[in-house]
Design a protein around this motif. Structure first.
Motif, mmCIF file in Angstrom:
data_model
loop_
_atom_site.group_PDB
_atom_site.id
_atom_site.type_symbol
_atom_site.label_atom_id
_atom_site.label_comp_id
_atom_site.label_asym_id
_atom_site.label_seq_id
_atom_site.Cartn_x
_atom_site.Cartn_y
_atom_site.Cartn_z
ATOM 1 N N SER A 104 15.490 -18.906 2.530
ATOM 2 C CA SER A 104 14.771 -18.537 4.122
ATOM 3 C C SER A 104 15.225 -17.291 4.490
ATOM 4 O O SER A 104 14.292 -16.340 5.065
ATOM 5 C CB SER A 104 15.336 -19.642 4.885
ATOM 6 N N THR A 105 16.317 -16.641 4.341
ATOM 7 C CA THR A 105 16.553 -15.347 4.829
ATOM 8 C C THR A 105 15.967 -14.127 4.019
ATOM 9 O O THR A 105 15.300 -13.248 4.461
ATOM 10 C CB THR A 105 17.942 -15.078 4.991
ATOM 11 N N MET A 116 12.400 -14.262 3.643
ATOM 12 C CA MET A 116 11.404 -13.707 4.809
ATOM 13 C C MET A 116 11.366 -12.313 4.871
ATOM 14 O O MET A 116 10.237 -11.886 5.219
ATOM 15 C CB MET A 116 11.969 -14.660 5.988
ATOM 16 N N TYR A 117 12.483 -11.559 4.604
ATOM 17 C CA TYR A 117 12.623 -10.144 4.704
ATOM 18 C C TYR A 117 11.545 -9.444 3.576
ATOM 19 O O TYR A 117 10.871 -8.532 4.004
ATOM 20 C CB TYR A 117 13.966 -9.564 4.701
ATOM 21 N N GLN A 158 8.114 -9.631 4.694
ATOM 22 C CA GLN A 158 7.794 -8.605 5.703
ATOM 23 C C GLN A 158 7.459 -7.383 5.208
ATOM 24 O O GLN A 158 6.695 -6.575 5.520
ATOM 25 C CB GLN A 158 8.968 -8.551 6.863
ATOM 26 N N ARG A 194 0.291 -11.607 5.796
ATOM 27 C CA ARG A 194 0.798 -12.899 6.227
ATOM 28 C C ARG A 194 1.181 -12.781 7.876
ATOM 29 O O ARG A 194 1.180 -13.802 8.226
ATOM 30 C CB ARG A 194 2.172 -13.349 5.446
ATOM 31 N N PHE A 195 1.442 -11.895 8.225
ATOM 32 C CA PHE A 195 2.031 -11.611 9.556
ATOM 33 C C PHE A 195 0.968 -10.981 10.507
ATOM 34 O O PHE A 195 0.774 -11.355 11.711
ATOM 35 C CB PHE A 195 3.067 -10.634 9.560
ATOM 36 N N SER A 196 0.141 -9.984 10.089
ATOM 37 C CA SER A 196 -0.753 -9.373 11.059
ATOM 38 C C SER A 196 -1.680 -8.576 10.188
ATOM 39 O O SER A 196 -1.351 -8.063 9.170
ATOM 40 C CB SER A 196 0.053 -8.360 11.995
ATOM 41 N N LYS A 208 -0.172 -1.116 11.930
ATOM 42 C CA LYS A 208 1.204 -0.519 12.765
ATOM 43 C C LYS A 208 2.221 -1.486 12.859
ATOM 44 O O LYS A 208 3.367 -1.411 12.571
ATOM 45 C CB LYS A 208 0.888 -0.151 14.091
ATOM 46 N N VAL A 209 1.674 -2.711 12.873
ATOM 47 C CA VAL A 209 2.700 -3.867 13.045
ATOM 48 C C VAL A 209 3.273 -4.225 11.530
ATOM 49 O O VAL A 209 4.386 -4.279 11.616
ATOM 50 C CB VAL A 209 2.047 -5.230 13.368
ATOM 51 N N ALA A 224 5.876 -1.434 10.955
ATOM 52 C CA ALA A 224 7.150 -1.835 11.851
ATOM 53 C C ALA A 224 7.925 -3.118 10.861
ATOM 54 O O ALA A 224 9.167 -3.103 11.029
ATOM 55 C CB ALA A 224 6.999 -2.389 13.279
ATOM 56 N N LEU A 225 7.306 -3.997 10.516
ATOM 57 C CA LEU A 225 7.814 -4.995 9.936
ATOM 58 C C LEU A 225 8.539 -4.564 8.627
ATOM 59 O O LEU A 225 9.478 -5.027 8.154
ATOM 60 C CB LEU A 225 6.874 -6.237 9.591
ATOM 61 N N SER A 228 11.977 -3.148 9.290
ATOM 62 C CA SER A 228 13.091 -4.119 9.973
ATOM 63 C C SER A 228 13.504 -5.037 8.919
ATOM 64 O O SER A 228 14.595 -5.400 8.477
ATOM 65 C CB SER A 228 12.552 -4.911 11.076
#
Lengths: 239, 239
Positions: A122-123, A126-127, A130, A136-138, A142-143, A146-147, A150
């Motif tokens: 899970s941890t 997930m990173y 990203q 999968r996120f956007s 730009k998004v 940023a992902l 982080s």
């Protein structure tokens, strides 16, 4: 009916009359490597099927009937598909108890094993997603950028914890022997390499990983990744 | 030494002489609810400790010595902390086999159980984090907004699969009885409510959940969430 149910899947598996045979669907360099390592460590007989993930083998209908999520690994056992790395590793360790792949002398040790698997999947996962699976996120570049930042930072922070935990490890990260946690740990190592993280910063963890990679069954798993022919349903039909 | 290792933690637990007592650290409305449900379903004796997550109880040093990740649940058993919901549910089901909380008649069923737990905790939980815990991903409000949109959409898409899987469920989502998968499923339901997802769109799943909420042990778990006093180390010292 969802193949996630504990029911026979509709794979043309029973037709071949290979009841009892294990079939592992994997992609080279994916988290399915942990399953390959566990199978080799257990001395299991299994049929490996290598999907070309870059070519999208995991999204063809024949594979989606095995794992509707379109992800690897999937382990087909007597017509039932087991998916998710925790599920697959659970099955392998239970089927080959003599390999002691789960330090299961008592419920606490078993629970700690699943705690670790969950922490990894899970941890860390997930990173990684990203950084490497921004789509999968956007759709916004730009998004995604940023992902990436982080995700990479958070992944490295978790590695500090892992390095501390590895400090007094002997043969395995938990318990006395190589376990399914160690198998999955090798995937975490590969992820960190993909993320260009300087692994030398984590010396205890690096020592653990080097010792694991030196084991013959891990070498066999690596060989299996590169020597297995590409799976395709057409090959199956003509086999 | 990391408390993730299978070692006694340094919690002042043994000092109190309550060896064998289970202590559950939870936050009301968190995923720890699944652990409360499992403990109540098993008829376990345990000491519940309610953390006020909004006030940051999970980040005080006394709690970080129990779970360095600063998350709930944590189950302390004979001086060892078990964390991550999969780990905690694994322990409870193994400690109380008569409750049959894991449909473990064979390794395939056990593996399917962990497959489901993993699906819930890695997939659904990640999307929930995107919507409700944007600060874990980015400081940029625009990025967080984009993550909310994709997180909510992806969560709903997974619910369609879950609804399909629930279509022919009787007493439990997998197997014949209420299991730890059903306990975690109630958390998924609560997450979907927090995300303002129209749950009526998923009638089979809604039926499963309603039947589960009607069970006396689930009602007891809900009561425990609201009636347990707030935990604080100072209370322990003066007890």
């Amino acid at each position: 009916m969802s193949p996630l149910k504990d029911r026979p899947s509709t794979v043309g598996y029973r037709l071949e009359g290979r009841i009892g045979v294990l079939e592992l669907y994997f992609g080279a360099g994916s988290s399915a490597f942990a399953a390959l390592v566990a199978l080799e460590a257990a001395g299991a007989e299994y049929v490996p099927h290598r999907l070309d993930l870059a070519a999208g083998d995991q999204r063809i209908p024949e594979y989606l009937s095995i794992n509707p999520l379109g992800r690897v690994p999937a382990l087909v056992v007597d017509g039932t598909s087991i998916t998710e790395i925790s599920g697959v590793l659970s099955y392998i360790s239970a089927r080959y108890p003599e390999a002691a792949l789960i330090p299961a002398r008592n419920p606490i040790e078993t629970a700690k094993t699943y705690e670790w698997l969950s922490w990894f999947s899970s941890t860390f996962h997930m990173y990684v997603a990203q950084v490497l699976r921004g789509e999968r996120f956007s759709d916004d570049p730009k998004v995604r950028e940023a992902l990436k930042v982080s995700g990479r930072r958070n992944f490295a922070a978790e590695l500090s914890r892992l390095d501390k935990a590895a400090e007094d490890a002997t043969n395995g990260l938990i318990g006395d022997n190589f376990s399914i946690v160690d198998a999955f740990n090798l995937v975490v190592w590969r992820w960190s390499e993909k993320l260009d993280i300087e692994t030398a910063t984590f010396p205890h963890w690096a020592r653990c990983v080097r010792a694991a990679f030196a084991r013959p069954f891990v070498q066999r798993a690596i060989a299996c990744e590169s020597t297995t022919e590409r799976w395709h349903p057409a090959h199956r039909a003509s086999a």
